[in-house]
Design an enzyme around this catalytic site. Sequence first.
Site, short mmCIF file in Angstrom:
data_model
loop_
_atom_site.label_atom_id
_atom_site.label_comp_id
_atom_site.label_asym_id
_atom_site.label_seq_id
_atom_site.Cartn_x
_atom_site.Cartn_y
_atom_site.Cartn_z
N HIS A 149 0.67 -1.25 0.06
CA HIS A 149 0.04 -0.10 0.13
C HIS A 149 0.97 1.31 -0.05
CE1 HIS A 149 0.95 -0.55 4.05
NE2 HIS A 149 0.36 0.67 4.63
N HIS A 175 1.46 4.01 2.03
CA HIS A 175 2.13 4.59 3.24
C HIS A 175 3.62 4.65 3.11
CE1 HIS A 175 -1.87 3.92 5.67
NE2 HIS A 175 -2.01 4.76 4.74
N ASP A 233 5.85 4.78 4.97
CA ASP A 233 6.80 3.68 5.75
C ASP A 233 6.76 2.17 5.21
OD1 ASP A 233 4.12 3.41 6.75
OD2 ASP A 233 4.77 2.23 8.63
N HIS A 234 6.22 2.01 3.93
CA HIS A 234 6.15 0.91 3.00
C HIS A 234 6.83 1.13 1.54
CE1 HIS A 234 3.86 -1.55 5.81
NE2 HIS A 234 3.63 -0.29 6.24
N HIS A 254 -7.45 -0.87 5.85
CA HIS A 254 -6.36 -0.09 6.27
C HIS A 254 -6.33 1.34 5.35
CE1 HIS A 254 -2.56 1.10 8.15
NE2 HIS A 254 -2.08 1.12 7.05
N ASP A 266 -0.32 -4.01 6.21
CA ASP A 266 -0.74 -3.60 7.36
C ASP A 266 -2.32 -4.14 7.42
OD1 ASP A 266 1.67 -2.23 7.81
OD2 ASP A 266 0.94 -0.44 7.82
N HIS A 303 4.51 -5.05 10.13
CA HIS A 303 5.09 -4.57 11.35
C HIS A 303 5.45 -5.58 12.34
CE1 HIS A 303 4.55 -0.18 10.53
NE2 HIS A 303 3.52 -0.38 9.61
ZN LIG Z 1 0.13 1.49 6.60
#
Ligand SMILES: [Zn+2]
Length: 254
Positions: A56, A58, A60-61, A115, A132, A171
Amino acid sequence: MALEVTPVPCLEDNYAYVLRCTATGACAVVDPSDADVVLAALRALDARPSMILNTHHHLDHVAGNEALAAAFPGIAVIAHVSDRGRVPAQTASVENFDKVSLGDVTLQAMHVPGHSLGDVAWAAPDAAFTGDTLFLAGCGRIFEGHPQMMLTSLDRLATELDPRTRIYCGHEYTVKNLRFALTVEPGSADLVEALRFAESQRAAGTPTVPHTLANELRTNPFLRCDDDAFADAIGVRGGPLAVFTHLRELRNAF
Ligand SMILES: [Zn+2]
């Protein structure tokens, strides 16, 4: 045919993954959030990826997408069609059920929104990268979707994947998730044992990923929303959506 998976801890508690088809040596990276860390992992594995698979949009990905695209010219960067414009350096789009080939290994895109709206779980025959959406012993927060959408996505993962599938999530939240699960179901022997094991892994600096889906079906409260005995035990009436919403609200405040 086999898929070798190397978890690469990134940032505070993220996981990128290096995937390799052992038959052909073809290589991919899932969610390169930190380019320097992922590039070092690739060098250590002597691996040259031909594709990035994002779960996805975001940051942090996807934060390492651009740097990996620069380091490996021609690399394919693949994410959900609805994330075009939100995933840096994206070169290809998938919709639900689309397949990509990594050497001899086929990965299928499962569109699992909730999410965010463009979440994809990447499912190989014996491993799935759930981003996530599904965490070990938990699930992601709902940022762009709504509870029924997330519950439907989790149900898909629970029912469409083989129970032996190894779950690799986005995560390292397993210990906190199991502590939360024990507040919902105090004294559960399965949860006590799972928490003890996860804590010993973390104390040794070992990732808790993967768990099998079979394990998750037993211990992840968010995969048990349609279990009447579980609903009775936690005192929630009204069906799976009511159970899910209750659990998600409790977890948000945990
Ligand atoms: Zn995320």
